[in-house]
Design a protein around this motif. Structure first.
Motif, PDB file in Angstrom:
ATOM      1  N   LEU A  99      -7.019  -1.150  -2.750  1.00  0.00           N
ATOM      2  CA  LEU A  99      -6.324  -0.814  -4.108  1.00  0.00           C
ATOM      3  C   LEU A  99      -7.097  -1.003  -5.226  1.00  0.00           C
ATOM      4  O   LEU A  99      -8.450  -1.557  -4.948  1.00  0.00           O
ATOM      5  N   ALA A 101      -1.806  -7.756  -3.400  1.00  0.00           N
ATOM      6  CA  ALA A 101      -2.476  -6.836  -4.056  1.00  0.00           C
ATOM      7  C   ALA A 101      -3.841  -7.114  -4.625  1.00  0.00           C
ATOM      8  O   ALA A 101      -4.782  -6.227  -4.276  1.00  0.00           O
ATOM      9  N   VAL A 142       2.204   1.879  -3.545  1.00  0.00           N
ATOM     10  CA  VAL A 142       1.303   2.317  -4.384  1.00  0.00           C
ATOM     11  C   VAL A 142       0.802   3.787  -4.104  1.00  0.00           C
ATOM     12  O   VAL A 142       0.553   4.393  -5.087  1.00  0.00           O
ATOM     13  N   VAL A 193       0.797  -1.108   0.117  1.00  0.00           N
ATOM     14  CA  VAL A 193      -0.005  -0.170   0.127  1.00  0.00           C
ATOM     15  C   VAL A 193       1.011   1.084  -0.048  1.00  0.00           C
ATOM     16  O   VAL A 193       0.595   2.356  -0.752  1.00  0.00           O
ATOM     17  N   GLU A 197      -7.482  -5.452  -3.665  1.00  0.00           N
ATOM     18  CA  GLU A 197      -8.444  -4.785  -4.265  1.00  0.00           C
ATOM     19  C   GLU A 197      -9.896  -5.352  -4.122  1.00  0.00           C
ATOM     20  O   GLU A 197     -10.892  -4.585  -4.306  1.00  0.00           O
ATOM     21  N   TRP A 199      -1.594  -0.855 -10.594  1.00  0.00           N
ATOM     22  CA  TRP A 199      -2.208  -0.793  -9.204  1.00  0.00           C
ATOM     23  C   TRP A 199      -2.289   0.464  -8.881  1.00  0.00           C
ATOM     24  O   TRP A 199      -1.494   1.314  -9.106  1.00  0.00           O
TER      25      TRP A 199
END
Length: 237
Positions: free
Chosen positions: A65, A56, A31, A28, A60, A73
């Protein structure tokens, strides 16, 4: 550089002792510094591609994400809602009242916040069993359809063009907005505005479920219970 990122992940693991949590935080954080492809995310965190993809993808699912149009991402709507201006007291006060409303109606209950050109679900409660319509926390929904959108339109907080004037007049008069099979086939809902002590609308409280259980009028079905819950919530604020 790769050695440094590997040390970064390991340092987080040593701090908490929960490896999957530390790896999730590392992903996280990566990203959050900018959108990443799978290869870039793996390189930046020092995690194997398979591990990076698995975590990831799980993030999501929870809207932490999301994916861009190119497949990279990016930060998801849940994180945006967590960092919004939502008063913490609103969420803490709403939680038990929403659970009571679920127990009373047997239907799903949501709390929405206006977020630019969307409305974001900032809290949700679901019945333990039965046919329901789930709106995950962090979901961003349209402002051109649905009972919650009508509430915002009725109070001139968004463009009111998509909605009949007579319906918006009724929302202002009764405090209730309803919709049946409008945003999604088979779904119905009834919504009401939640105001802070200054009178400003800070959220919309909704009850939603299968249209067959709400017909012919969601407001007639659960409007009184919804208004009662709103009154208790506003009193708690």
């Amino acid at each position: 550089m790769r050695d440094a990122t590997i040390h970064y992940v390991r340092q987080y693991s040593e701090d908490s002792g929960i490896k999957v949590l530390d790896r999730s935080v590392a992903i996280v954080r990566s990203v959050a510094r900018g959108d990443k492809t799978l290869a870039q995310l793996s390189e930046d965190t020092g995690l194997p591609r398979a591990t990076t993809h698995r975590i990831a993808t799980a993030l999501e699912v929870h809207h932490i994400l999301a994916r861009t149009d190119t497949g990279a991402w990016t930060v998801g709507p849940a994180l945006e809602s967590f960092s919004s201006g939502t008063p913490p007291r609103l969420l803490s006060a709403a939680s038990p009242i929403m659970r009571e409303l679920v127990a009373t109606t047997g239907e799903a209950v949501q709390l929405y916040e206006l977020t630019g050109d969307t409305r974001t679900c900032i809290a949700a409660e679901e019945p333990a069993a039965g046919l329901t319509y789930t709106v995950p926390v962090g979901s961003q929904l349209s402002l051109t359809a649905g009972s919650a959108a009508r509430v915002y339109a009725a109070h001139a907080l968004i463009d009111a063009t998509p909605f009949p004037t007579s319906e918006l007049d009724s929302v202002r008069e009764t405090g209730l907005a309803e919709s049946v099979a409008e945003r999604e086939v088979g779904l119905a809902s009834v919504s009401t505005p939640v105001r802070d002590p200054d009178g400003s609308i800070i959220a919309v409280l909704s009850v939603s479920g299968p249209a067959e259980r709400f017909s012919p009028s969601p407001a007639d079905k659960w409007g009184a219970e919804l208004l009662s819950a709103r009154g208790r919530l506003e009193a708690a604020l």
